[in-house]
Design an enzyme around this catalytic site. Structure first.
Site, mmCIF file in Angstrom:
data_model
loop_
_atom_site.group_PDB
_atom_site.id
_atom_site.type_symbol
_atom_site.label_atom_id
_atom_site.label_comp_id
_atom_site.label_asym_id
_atom_site.label_seq_id
_atom_site.Cartn_x
_atom_site.Cartn_y
_atom_site.Cartn_z
ATOM 1 N N GLY A 108 0.823 -1.196 0.000
ATOM 2 C CA GLY A 108 0.000 0.000 0.000
ATOM 3 C C GLY A 108 0.861 1.251 0.000
ATOM 4 N N GLU A 163 10.052 -2.050 3.770
ATOM 5 C CA GLU A 163 9.198 -1.908 2.589
ATOM 6 C C GLU A 163 10.007 -1.452 1.378
ATOM 7 O OE1 GLU A 163 4.966 -0.714 4.786
ATOM 8 O OE2 GLU A 163 6.370 0.834 4.171
#
Length: 237
Positions: A88, A109
């Site tokens: 996301g 991430e």
């Protein structure tokens, strides 16, 4: 979370899992939309629709969820490639530049996104912006002993930085790497994410910041049209 936003996130998470094929090494992102994607992947594995999947998670939270769902996991150091990473974002601009790190997982991430052959971002329509940082603060992960120094350096660059404090716990947020997070707002937002990412990361004491520049291959957007969820493949501008 509103029912409409929940439906948008569910739709885009399901659409993202359709890109996963048997035999893939998949980067499993963090946050609420990524969690829905991990759940959908787990269901496809249990049904036998997918086989021979290896997941690489971007947070301890994602690792726990994936393990509960029976998704086989390996660390970054144990794999030679990532075929597809799905994650996301907190903000997405028209050039597919991102701000991530609302969950303080942006270091892992970014490592996973950089390693992946394809990086697909899944968001609901509320995350689309014209200019980054006008609505969402930019996370900067710093060494605990350097946060005040970095705060001063960021202020000299025009950014107001505050130490992120924990909720339901005394003291600051501590990342999976054992560091602290400064949340930064630049007056007028961030018109040049590419330059700013490098400038911030060059500050002594900074481990990484939440600007994800020139990494995203595709953005899938969950939207509501005529009271029904749909997924749009965002066009880069």
């Amino acid at each position: 979370m509103s029912d409409l936003q929940d439906r948008m996130k569910q739709a885009v998470a399901l659409a993202a899992t359709e890109q996963i094929q048997s035999g893939m090494v998949v980067g499993l992102g963090s946050g609420s939309t990524a969690a829905l994607m991990i759940q959908a992947l787990g269901a496809r594995l249990r049904s036998g629709e997918l086989t021979d999947i290896t997941g690489v998670t971007t947070s301890f939270q994602g690792e726990v969820l994936a393990a509960e769902l029976g998704i086989p996991l390996k660390s970054l150091n144990a794999i030679s490639r990532i075929d597809l990473a799905i994650d996301g974002a907190d903000e997405v601009d028209p050039s597919f530049q991102l701000i991530k790190g609302g969950g303080a997982c942006h270091v892992q991430e970014k490592l996973v996104a950089r390693r992946a052959d394809r990086f697909v971002v899944v968001v609901d329509a509320t995350k689309l912006v014209d200019t980054l940082n006008l609505g969402f603060l930019l996370p900067v992960e710093v060494l605990p002993g350097a946060w005040r120094q970095v705060q001063g350096e960021l202020r000299a660059m025009g950014g107001e930085a505050q130490l992120r404090m924990a909720v339901r716990k005394a003291g600051p947020v501590v990342t999976d790497q054992g560091n602290l997070v400064l949340d930064v707002r630049f007056a007028g937002g961030i018109p040049d994410p590419v330059a700013l990412e490098q400038q911030i990361n060059n500050l002594p004491g900074v481990l990484e910041n939440g600007l994800f520049v020139n990494l995203t291959d595709q953005v899938l957007v969950g939207e509501i049209e005529a009271d029904q969820p749909r997924v749009r493949d965002l066009a880069r501008r």
